[in-house]
Design an enzyme around this catalytic site. Structure first.
Site, PDB file in Angstrom:
ATOM      1  N   THR A  23       1.697  87.071  -7.879  1.00 39.37           N
ATOM      2  CA  THR A  23       1.557  88.300  -8.663  1.00 39.37           C
ATOM      3  C   THR A  23       0.703  88.117  -9.912  1.00 39.37           C
ATOM      4  O   THR A  23       0.449  87.002 -10.360  1.00 39.37           O
ATOM      5  CB  THR A  23       2.941  88.831  -9.084  1.00 39.37           C
ATOM      6  OG1 THR A  23       3.563  87.891  -9.963  1.00 39.37           O
ATOM      7  CG2 THR A  23       3.831  89.074  -7.874  1.00 39.37           C
ATOM      8  N   ASP A  24       0.313  89.263 -10.458  1.00 36.24           N
ATOM      9  CA  ASP A  24      -0.390  89.261 -11.738  1.00 36.24           C
ATOM     10  C   ASP A  24       0.644  89.353 -12.860  1.00 36.24           C
ATOM     11  O   ASP A  24       1.854  89.288 -12.616  1.00 36.24           O
ATOM     12  CB  ASP A  24      -1.411  90.407 -11.798  1.00 36.24           C
ATOM     13  CG  ASP A  24      -0.775  91.787 -11.642  1.00 36.24           C
ATOM     14  OD1 ASP A  24       0.456  91.933 -11.821  1.00 36.24           O
ATOM     15  OD2 ASP A  24      -1.522  92.736 -11.347  1.00 36.24           O
ATOM     16  N   ALA A  25       0.195  89.547 -14.072  1.00 31.09           N
ATOM     17  CA  ALA A  25       1.101  89.583 -15.224  1.00 31.09           C
ATOM     18  C   ALA A  25       2.108  90.727 -15.154  1.00 31.09           C
ATOM     19  O   ALA A  25       3.169  90.657 -15.758  1.00 31.09           O
ATOM     20  CB  ALA A  25       0.295  89.686 -16.523  1.00 31.09           C
TER      21      ALA A  25
END
Length: 132
Positions: free
Chosen positions: A13-15
Protein backbone atom coordinates in the site's frame (compact mmCIF):
# COMPACT_ATOMS: atom_id res chain seq x y z
CA UNK A 1 -10.80 -20.62 -13.85
CA UNK A 2 -7.97 -20.62 -11.33
CA UNK A 3 -8.45 -18.78 -8.04
CA UNK A 4 -5.54 -17.66 -5.83
CA UNK A 5 -5.98 -15.90 -2.47
CA UNK A 6 -4.29 -12.57 -1.84
CA UNK A 7 -3.79 -10.80 1.48
CA UNK A 8 -3.05 -7.10 1.20
CA UNK A 9 0.02 -6.33 3.29
CA UNK A 10 1.27 -2.96 4.44
CA UNK A 11 4.11 -3.20 1.91
CA UNK A 12 1.50 -3.38 -0.90
CA UNK A 13 0.00 0.00 0.00
CA UNK A 14 0.78 3.68 -0.21
CA UNK A 15 0.77 6.06 2.75
CA UNK A 16 -3.05 6.07 2.77
CA UNK A 17 -3.36 2.30 3.06
CA UNK A 18 -4.52 1.88 -0.55
CA UNK A 19 -2.87 -0.72 -2.81
CA UNK A 20 -0.27 0.98 -4.98
CA UNK A 21 -1.23 0.61 -8.65
CA UNK A 22 1.86 -1.38 -9.73
CA UNK A 23 1.21 -4.01 -7.06
CA UNK A 24 -1.91 -5.23 -8.84
CA UNK A 25 0.45 -6.50 -11.55
CA UNK A 26 2.36 -8.40 -8.86
CA UNK A 27 -0.85 -9.98 -7.57
CA UNK A 28 -1.75 -11.11 -11.09
CA UNK A 29 1.77 -12.41 -11.74
CA UNK A 30 1.71 -14.46 -8.53
CA UNK A 31 -1.61 -16.02 -9.51
CA UNK A 32 -0.32 -17.04 -12.96
CA UNK A 33 2.85 -18.47 -11.40
CA UNK A 34 0.86 -20.40 -8.81
CA UNK A 35 -1.40 -21.78 -11.54
CA UNK A 36 1.65 -23.28 -13.26
CA UNK A 37 2.83 -24.74 -9.97
CA UNK A 38 -0.60 -26.20 -9.21
CA UNK A 39 -0.70 -28.07 -12.51
CA UNK A 40 2.80 -29.45 -11.93
CA UNK A 41 4.87 -27.16 -14.15
CA UNK A 42 8.18 -26.10 -12.62
CA UNK A 43 9.36 -22.67 -13.69
CA UNK A 44 12.83 -23.62 -12.45
CA UNK A 45 12.82 -26.54 -14.90
CA UNK A 46 11.55 -24.30 -17.68
CA UNK A 47 14.50 -21.96 -17.07
CA UNK A 48 16.89 -24.93 -17.18
CA UNK A 49 15.24 -25.87 -20.49
CA UNK A 50 15.92 -22.34 -21.82
CA UNK A 51 12.22 -21.40 -21.73
CA UNK A 52 10.25 -18.69 -19.99
CA UNK A 53 6.92 -16.92 -20.20
CA UNK A 54 7.28 -13.15 -20.53
CA UNK A 55 4.60 -10.49 -20.47
CA UNK A 56 4.18 -8.87 -23.87
CA UNK A 57 1.16 -6.73 -23.07
CA UNK A 58 -0.91 -5.87 -20.03
CA UNK A 59 -4.02 -3.74 -19.81
CA UNK A 60 -5.47 -2.93 -16.40
CA UNK A 61 -8.73 -1.36 -15.34
CA UNK A 62 -8.61 -0.01 -11.78
CA UNK A 63 -12.21 -0.23 -10.62
CA UNK A 64 -12.15 0.31 -6.87
CA UNK A 65 -9.25 0.72 -4.42
CA UNK A 66 -8.13 -2.32 -2.46
CA UNK A 67 -6.91 -1.58 1.04
CA UNK A 68 -4.52 -2.75 3.72
CA UNK A 69 -5.49 -6.06 5.42
CA UNK A 70 -8.15 -7.01 2.87
CA UNK A 71 -8.54 -10.66 1.93
CA UNK A 72 -9.06 -10.93 -1.81
CA UNK A 73 -8.68 -13.48 -4.58
CA UNK A 74 -7.31 -13.35 -8.10
CA UNK A 75 -9.59 -15.13 -10.56
CA UNK A 76 -7.64 -16.09 -13.68
CA UNK A 77 -8.79 -17.64 -16.89
CA UNK A 78 -7.27 -18.30 -20.26
CA UNK A 79 -9.20 -16.49 -22.95
CA UNK A 80 -6.97 -17.32 -25.90
CA UNK A 81 -4.01 -19.57 -26.66
CA UNK A 82 -1.89 -19.57 -29.80
CA UNK A 83 1.23 -21.53 -30.71
CA UNK A 84 3.47 -19.13 -28.74
CA UNK A 85 1.21 -17.06 -26.49
CA UNK A 86 -1.49 -17.19 -23.84
CA UNK A 87 -3.98 -14.41 -23.12
CA UNK A 88 -5.27 -14.28 -19.55
CA UNK A 89 -8.18 -12.34 -18.14
CA UNK A 90 -7.63 -11.75 -14.43
CA UNK A 91 -9.86 -10.12 -11.84
CA UNK A 92 -9.16 -9.23 -8.22
CA UNK A 93 -12.34 -9.88 -6.22
CA UNK A 94 -13.49 -9.92 -2.62
CA UNK A 95 -15.83 -12.49 -1.03
CA UNK A 96 -18.86 -10.49 -2.23
CA UNK A 97 -17.64 -10.58 -5.86
CA UNK A 98 -16.75 -6.88 -5.80
CA UNK A 99 -14.11 -6.36 -8.48
CA UNK A 100 -11.18 -4.12 -7.55
CA UNK A 101 -9.08 -4.49 -10.68
CA UNK A 102 -9.36 -6.35 -13.96
CA UNK A 103 -6.52 -7.13 -16.33
CA UNK A 104 -5.90 -8.65 -19.71
CA UNK A 105 -2.38 -10.03 -19.87
CA UNK A 106 -0.67 -11.53 -22.90
CA UNK A 107 2.32 -13.75 -22.16
CA UNK A 108 4.65 -15.21 -24.75
CA UNK A 109 6.76 -18.33 -24.47
CA UNK A 110 10.37 -17.46 -25.36
CA UNK A 111 13.65 -19.26 -25.80
CA UNK A 112 15.70 -17.38 -23.21
CA UNK A 113 19.08 -17.65 -24.93
CA UNK A 114 17.69 -15.92 -28.02
CA UNK A 115 14.81 -13.95 -26.45
CA UNK A 116 12.68 -15.05 -29.37
CA UNK A 117 9.19 -16.57 -29.34
CA UNK A 118 9.06 -20.34 -29.15
CA UNK A 119 6.15 -22.72 -29.36
CA UNK A 120 4.54 -23.51 -26.02
CA UNK A 121 5.45 -27.12 -25.17
CA UNK A 122 2.46 -29.43 -25.69
CA UNK A 123 2.53 -30.73 -22.10
CA UNK A 124 2.06 -27.18 -20.81
CA UNK A 125 -0.83 -26.52 -23.19
CA UNK A 126 -2.47 -29.78 -22.11
CA UNK A 127 -2.10 -29.06 -18.40
CA UNK A 128 -3.42 -25.51 -18.64
CA UNK A 129 -6.30 -26.40 -20.96
CA UNK A 130 -7.37 -29.33 -18.79
CA UNK A 131 -7.35 -27.02 -15.75
CA UNK A 132 -9.61 -24.47 -17.49
Amino acid sequence: MFIWPISVYYEDTDAGGVVYHANYLKFFERARSEWLTCVGISQTQLLKDDLAFVVKRASLDFICPARFEQKLAVHSQITEMTRTSIKFTQRLLDDNSVCYCEAEVLVVCVQLSKMRPKGIPSFIKQELLSAR
